[in-house]
Each structure stands twice: as structure tokens, then as C-alpha cells.
Design a protein around this motif. Sequence first.
Motif, PDB file in Angstrom:
ATOM      1  N   ASN A  71       0.828  -1.208   0.000  1.00 40.92           N
ATOM      2  CA  ASN A  71       0.000   0.000   0.000  1.00 40.92           C
ATOM      3  C   ASN A  71       0.865   1.262   0.000  1.00 40.92           C
ATOM      4  O   ASN A  71       0.644   2.203   0.784  1.00 40.92           O
ATOM      5  N   LEU A  72       1.835   1.299  -0.905  1.00 40.58           N
ATOM      6  CA  LEU A  72       2.776   2.413  -0.962  1.00 40.58           C
ATOM      7  C   LEU A  72       2.324   3.447  -1.986  1.00 40.58           C
ATOM      8  O   LEU A  72       1.746   3.111  -3.021  1.00 40.58           O
ATOM      9  N   SER A  73       2.638   4.680  -1.701  1.00 44.47           N
ATOM     10  CA  SER A  73       2.339   5.749  -2.654  1.00 44.47           C
ATOM     11  C   SER A  73       3.377   5.741  -3.770  1.00 44.47           C
ATOM     12  O   SER A  73       4.481   5.192  -3.621  1.00 44.47           O
ATOM     13  N   GLU A  74       3.045   6.348  -4.885  1.00 43.86           N
ATOM     14  CA  GLU A  74       3.932   6.372  -6.045  1.00 43.86           C
ATOM     15  C   GLU A  74       5.261   7.038  -5.689  1.00 43.86           C
ATOM     16  O   GLU A  74       5.300   8.078  -5.032  1.00 43.86           O
ATOM     17  N   GLY A  75       6.346   6.414  -6.094  1.00 43.04           N
ATOM     18  CA  GLY A  75       7.675   6.966  -5.841  1.00 43.04           C
ATOM     19  C   GLY A  75       8.306   6.497  -4.549  1.00 43.04           C
ATOM     20  O   GLY A  75       9.485   6.766  -4.296  1.00 43.04           O
ATOM     21  N   SER A  76       7.541   5.789  -3.679  1.00 46.74           N
ATOM     22  CA  SER A  76       8.113   5.265  -2.432  1.00 46.74           C
ATOM     23  C   SER A  76       9.149   4.191  -2.743  1.00 46.74           C
ATOM     24  O   SER A  76       9.065   3.478  -3.760  1.00 46.74           O
ATOM     25  N   GLU A  77      10.137   4.062  -1.882  1.00 47.33           N
ATOM     26  CA  GLU A  77      11.191   3.080  -2.077  1.00 47.33           C
ATOM     27  C   GLU A  77      11.067   1.938  -1.065  1.00 47.33           C
ATOM     28  O   GLU A  77      10.563   2.131   0.042  1.00 47.33           O
ATOM     29  N   VAL A  78      11.560   0.780  -1.472  1.00 48.30           N
ATOM     30  CA  VAL A  78      11.601  -0.378  -0.578  1.00 48.30           C
ATOM     31  C   VAL A  78      12.996  -0.977  -0.607  1.00 48.30           C
ATOM     32  O   VAL A  78      13.755  -0.794  -1.568  1.00 48.30           O
ATOM     33  N   ALA A  79      13.312  -1.687   0.464  1.00 44.36           N
ATOM     34  CA  ALA A  79      14.499  -2.540   0.470  1.00 44.36           C
ATOM     35  C   ALA A  79      14.054  -3.919   0.009  1.00 44.36           C
ATOM     36  O   ALA A  79      13.105  -4.488   0.563  1.00 44.36           O
TER      37      ALA A  79
END
Length: 245
Positions: free
Chosen positions: A126-134
Motif C-alpha cells: 500500500n505504498l504511494s507512487e515513488g516510495s522506495e523499498v528494500a
Amino acid sequence: MGAPLAVELDRSSPIPLYFQLAQTIENAIIGGELAPGDRFENELALAKRLNLSRPTTRRAIQELVDKGLLVRKRGVGTQVVQSAVHRPVELTSLFDDLARAGQSPTTKLLDYGIGVPSAEVAAELNLSEGSEVASIRRLRSTNGEPLALMTNHIPVDLAPDAEELETQGLYHALRARGVHIRLARQRIGAKAASKAEANLLDEKTGAPLLTMNRTAFDDSGSAVEFGSHCYRASRYYFDTTVVDR
């Protein structure tokens, strides 16, 4: 081969003698009294020592061969093999489950990267556009044998350091950061091993693998981890309990 296994049989019990013997041997393997690679006592010698018929002894040993705990090898005899890992379907981590079972888990970090997730991962978390993940890929082994390939995606602000993940489980590292996982949605399935997966897991290409996808949520309801794991079906199974409504 070491000293003969101590076996106590209750001949007055309604439990069949072959089953009592099989349970004793199985408990010795699970408890570490009989280790992987140990040669097991000759079937005829075991029957004579315990005053059992040879068919009774043969049936007990066959039960354990069928379970994958013993293997018969031509010219070698019967040997103990690495027991399968069984895991309850609960909200726990594989590392913690293996450690509690005395299975000596180890982890090899295969890949650790930070970037914008795929559409599937972004939707699961449920991340917003442009969010980063590991995005983390690891090989989990137990008692020196590969068991599982694990890929996990975590919001970058929650992600543990790469070094932590080689010495402890992911959920332990998240708890150390104040993240308390309370709920997870997971799907269990199966697939055939690709060549790359087979090489890492010491299986043949096309061997059956169990799969599990899990999205975990913290106590505020926020998605904190999305994992996609595959396990050697020859060494791993899930335990569930079902009830009638």
C-alpha cells in the motif's frame, strides 16, 4: 555405528509393537541421539536383540523410510537422513521456528537493494507512487543443508541493515526497531524449481518446491513486509489443524 539404541517396548499395550519401535527410533532422530549419516542397527540384529519377529522390525523401519528419516543403501545398510522441517502455519518467522526446534539456522545474503518497487509489491505494501523499498534475497539453511529461498520487500524506513540479516531473522530485526507484526495474509502453493533455484537449494531442476507469499501488518494496520518464499518439498512441510464447524 555407536552403541545400540535403548528401546523399551510395552508388550501389554494395545499399541502395535512395530509402531512403538518406530516412535522410539523417530524420537531418537528428532532429539539428536541419532544424527544424520549414522548407520542404523542391522534389521536382523535389532529383531534378535529386542526379541521381535523380523516382519515387525522390518515394518517399523519401513515406516521411517517412508517418512524420509531413514534410507536403505546397497552395500552400506540403513542410515539416518536429515529429518524434514515441519512448521506450524502461525505468525512466526522461519528463523525463529528453526532456532526453537534446535535446527541451527544460518543465512546467506544473496542480494540487498533499495529502489522503487514493482506494481505488485507497491500494491501489497500500500505504498504511494515513488516510495522506495528494500528488496532482500536470502538463502536459509539448517544444519548445513539449504532449505529455503526468501525474497522480502520492506519500506525503506523500516528496513534492517544487510549485516543484521546474516545473523538473525527478519522479524527479530523488525521487533528491534519497534515494529510489532500482529496480522498476516498468506498464500501457500507449489512450483517446479528453476535451474537457478535448484542450484541454490541442492535439488534437481523441476523438483517440487513449496511456496508461500505473505503480507504482514503491524498493530496499527500498516503493511510492513511482503515476502515471497520457496522451500524444498523434500525437506519441509507445513502443519495445520482443522476443525469441524
